[in-house]
Design an enzyme around this catalytic site. Structure first.
Site, PDB file in Angstrom:
ATOM      1  N   CYS A  68      41.132 -45.035  35.842  1.00 18.78           N
ATOM      2  CA  CYS A  68      40.343 -45.750  36.846  1.00 18.78           C
ATOM      3  C   CYS A  68      39.040 -45.008  37.145  1.00 18.78           C
ATOM      4  O   CYS A  68      39.062 -43.938  37.760  1.00 18.78           O
ATOM      5  CB  CYS A  68      41.200 -45.908  38.109  1.00 18.78           C
ATOM      6  SG  CYS A  68      40.313 -46.438  39.570  1.00 18.78           S
ATOM      7  N   CYS A 127      38.250 -44.382  40.828  1.00 22.03           N
ATOM      8  CA  CYS A 127      39.150 -43.336  41.340  1.00 22.03           C
ATOM      9  C   CYS A 127      38.547 -41.950  41.100  1.00 22.03           C
ATOM     10  O   CYS A 127      38.590 -41.084  41.969  1.00 22.03           O
ATOM     11  CB  CYS A 127      40.522 -43.410  40.670  1.00 22.03           C
ATOM     12  SG  CYS A 127      41.410 -44.953  40.951  1.00 22.03           S
TER      13      CYS A 127
END
Length: 109
Positions: free
Chosen positions: A31, A34
């Site tokens: 991600c 993230c």
């Protein structure tokens, strides 16, 4: 306090029922957002003004049981727990929203 990885369901249950406000970053290695917000989360965890709050991470791919239990649908998702109950959450890599969530956690400490 450094950010600690939650490694199993039992550890998750113990942490969220500790009586302390707990902010958990539900993330994934693949991600991009993230990875962008992770250093900000780590900086907040190290801030002495947040000393009454505990900071944790859950890798949603490694801990699918936890992710399903709390209903993770997007990464990153940040959740605030106090006394075993969810007290707030934030979807997405939003530094301002994360600061608001951590301030809410501090107010519960």
């Amino acid at each position: 306090m450094p950010v600690t990885e939650i490694k199993n369901q039992d550890e998750f249950k113990t942490i969220i029922n500790s009586g302390k406000p707990v902010v958990i970053d539900f993330w994934a290695t693949w991600c991009g957002p993230c990875r962008v917000i992770s250093p900000i989360f780590e900086k907040m965890a190290a801030d002495p003004n947040h000393s009454g709050v505990e900071f944790y991470k859950v890798d949603v791919d490694k801990q699918q049981e936890i992710s399903q239990e709390v209903g993770i649908r997007a990464m990153p998702t940040f959740m605030l727990f106090k006394d075993g109950n969810k007290a707030g959450d934030l979807l997405g890599a939003n530094p301002t929203g994360l600061e608001t969530l951590v301030k809410a956690a501090v107010s519960l400490a």
